[in-house]
Design a protein around this motif. Structure first.
Motif, short mmCIF file in Angstrom:
data_model
loop_
_atom_site.label_atom_id
_atom_site.label_comp_id
_atom_site.label_asym_id
_atom_site.label_seq_id
_atom_site.Cartn_x
_atom_site.Cartn_y
_atom_site.Cartn_z
N SER A 229 0.33 0.47 4.48
CA SER A 229 0.87 -0.24 3.31
C SER A 229 -0.05 -0.08 2.11
O SER A 229 0.43 0.06 0.97
CB SER A 229 1.06 -1.72 3.63
OG SER A 229 -0.17 -2.33 4.00
N THR A 230 -1.37 -0.06 2.34
CA THR A 230 -2.31 0.14 1.23
C THR A 230 -2.13 1.51 0.61
O THR A 230 -2.11 1.66 -0.62
CB THR A 230 -3.75 -0.02 1.73
OG1 THR A 230 -3.91 -1.33 2.29
CG2 THR A 230 -4.73 0.15 0.58
N ARG A 231 -1.99 2.55 1.46
CA ARG A 231 -1.76 3.91 0.94
C ARG A 231 -0.45 3.99 0.18
O ARG A 231 -0.36 4.66 -0.86
CB ARG A 231 -1.78 4.91 2.09
CG ARG A 231 -3.14 5.08 2.76
CD ARG A 231 -3.12 6.28 3.71
NE ARG A 231 -4.37 6.38 4.44
CZ ARG A 231 -4.56 5.93 5.67
NH1 ARG A 231 -3.56 5.32 6.31
NH2 ARG A 231 -5.73 6.07 6.27
N ALA A 232 0.58 3.32 0.70
CA ALA A 232 1.89 3.36 0.04
C ALA A 232 1.82 2.70 -1.34
O ALA A 232 2.38 3.22 -2.32
CB ALA A 232 2.93 2.67 0.90
N LEU A 233 1.12 1.56 -1.43
CA LEU A 233 1.00 0.88 -2.73
C LEU A 233 0.18 1.71 -3.71
O LEU A 233 0.50 1.77 -4.90
CB LEU A 233 0.36 -0.49 -2.52
CG LEU A 233 1.24 -1.54 -1.82
CD1 LEU A 233 0.43 -2.80 -1.53
CD2 LEU A 233 2.46 -1.88 -2.67
N LEU B 188 -0.06 4.99 -3.70
CA LEU B 188 0.79 6.10 -4.12
C LEU B 188 1.83 5.64 -5.13
O LEU B 188 2.10 6.34 -6.11
CB LEU B 188 1.48 6.70 -2.88
CG LEU B 188 2.45 7.86 -3.15
CD1 LEU B 188 1.72 9.03 -3.78
CD2 LEU B 188 3.13 8.29 -1.85
N TRP B 189 2.40 4.46 -4.91
CA TRP B 189 3.39 3.93 -5.84
C TRP B 189 2.77 3.69 -7.21
O TRP B 189 3.38 3.99 -8.24
CB TRP B 189 3.98 2.64 -5.29
CG TRP B 189 4.88 1.94 -6.27
CD1 TRP B 189 4.62 0.76 -6.90
CD2 TRP B 189 6.15 2.37 -6.73
NE1 TRP B 189 5.65 0.43 -7.74
CE2 TRP B 189 6.62 1.41 -7.66
CE3 TRP B 189 6.96 3.48 -6.46
CZ2 TRP B 189 7.85 1.51 -8.30
CZ3 TRP B 189 8.18 3.59 -7.11
CH2 TRP B 189 8.61 2.61 -8.01
N SER B 190 1.55 3.16 -7.25
CA SER B 190 0.86 2.93 -8.52
C SER B 190 0.64 4.25 -9.26
O SER B 190 0.85 4.34 -10.48
CB SER B 190 -0.47 2.22 -8.28
OG SER B 190 -0.28 0.96 -7.66
N LEU C 253 2.34 7.04 -8.90
CA LEU C 253 3.63 7.56 -9.35
C LEU C 253 4.13 6.81 -10.59
O LEU C 253 4.74 7.41 -11.49
CB LEU C 253 4.66 7.45 -8.22
CG LEU C 253 4.45 8.39 -7.03
CD1 LEU C 253 5.46 8.09 -5.94
CD2 LEU C 253 4.56 9.85 -7.48
N LEU C 254 3.87 5.51 -10.64
CA LEU C 254 4.29 4.72 -11.80
C LEU C 254 3.57 5.18 -13.06
O LEU C 254 4.19 5.33 -14.13
CB LEU C 254 4.02 3.24 -11.55
CG LEU C 254 4.49 2.26 -12.62
CD1 LEU C 254 5.99 2.35 -12.81
CD2 LEU C 254 4.09 0.84 -12.26
N PHE D 274 5.03 8.43 -14.07
CA PHE D 274 6.35 8.23 -14.66
C PHE D 274 6.24 7.80 -16.12
O PHE D 274 6.97 8.31 -16.98
CB PHE D 274 7.12 7.18 -13.86
CG PHE D 274 8.41 6.76 -14.49
CD1 PHE D 274 9.53 7.57 -14.40
CD2 PHE D 274 8.50 5.56 -15.19
CE1 PHE D 274 10.73 7.19 -15.01
CE2 PHE D 274 9.69 5.17 -15.79
CZ PHE D 274 10.81 5.99 -15.70
#
Length: 292
Positions: A19-23, A25-27, A29-30, A33
């Motif tokens: 979950s830490t890696r996913a968050l 990565l999402w940051s 990507l944001l 973007f």
């Protein structure tokens, strides 16, 4: 502990790591973007060969196709750097007072005041600056709405960030540093400013860069006190316009190249903040390498 309990802990650790890696990565990507959106909106004026106008035009006259950002870029950097020069010594001194001098009840009360200062909306700072600070400056050198007013307001706004991050950095310094300094016969003041504060410089610098990023991105308060005149400041008492205020003032009615030029302004601001983040990361990496 049973095997089932150990297995559960391993699964929990794996889920937390995932979950830490996913968050993270999402940051990332944001951020990409946002950068892509700004670039897409600014692309028409960048590809038409007009990008030179952002540095060579006679001034900021969108109706005439002149989009010189240089005066506003200089004003933005001057206001932010001036605010940092004011806030950094005050913030570090506040942190030293909290960590080493203030009794616990006074330290708790003072810390709460700093936190309260951090929570005041920027428009309230701007309103106070417009009604109190600007007239005081105008008594010295009209018109009052000026680069100096912007520096002072920004210094007040970033002071809590500098003070609280510096306090956290000083609190993380091992107590053995102070004990060693006292054992060598150093005075209390010398120990604090020559040993403990330098030992916390990585955290203090990180907090200063974080505060600098807020100063660069502040809009409303600076818009209210800086005067909003697009010109290179010749003194602290000249009215100026910063990049963020320029976007806030003109985006509502901008079209065509004018609108695209405002998105170029956003790209410039993002580049400045990215440069600060890179510098902070490089400095932190260097500190870790030196520690080892």
């Amino acid at each position: 502990m049973t095997l089932s309990g150990i297995s559960f802990l391993f699964r929990a650790d794996a889920a937390l790591a995932l979950s830490t890696r996913a968050l993270a990565l999402w940051s990332a990507l944001l951020v990409l973007f946002i950068a892509g959106f700004l670039l897409r909106e600014a692309w028409p004026i960048l590809t038409d060969g007009h990008w030179q106008a952002f540095f060579t035009s006679a001034g900021w006259y969108p109706s005439s196709g002149q989009f010189n950002l240089w005066p506003m870029l200089v004003a933005t950097l001057a206001a932010s750097l001036g605010a940092m020069l004011l806030a950094l010594p005050l913030g570090v001194a506040s942190a030293v007072f909290l960590c080493f001098h203030a009794p616990t009840p006074i330290a708790n009360g003072y810390r709460r005041l700093i936190i309260l200062l951090a929570g005041i909306p920027s428009v309230v700072f701007g309103l106070w600056g417009l009604t109190v600070m600007v007239p005081l400056i105008a008594d010295i050198a009209p018109p009052g709405a000026s680069l100096l007013a912007a520096m002072l307001i920004l210094a007040l706004m970033i002071l809590p960030t500098v003070a609280l991050t510096s306090e956290a950095a000083l609190a993380a310094v091992p107590a053995s540093y102070a004990h060693g300094a006292y054992a060598l016969g150093l005075s209390r003041a010398t120990s604090e400013w020559r040993v403990l504060v330098p030992a916390a410089r990585a955290g203090i610098l990180s907090g200063a860069l974080l505060a600098m990023g807020r100063a660069l991105g502040e809009t409303m308060a600076v818009l209210m006190v800086a005067g909003n005149v697009v010109q290179l400041p010749g003194s602290l008492f000249d009215s100026v316009r910063v990049l963020t205020a320029n976007m806030a003032l003109e985006m509502a009615y901008a079209t065509g190249e004018h609108r695209a030029s405002l998105f170029v302004t956003g790209l410039v601001l993002m580049a400045l903040v990215s440069a600060l983040a890179w510098w902070a990361h490089r400095h932190a990496s260097a500190e870790v390498a030196n520690a080892h």
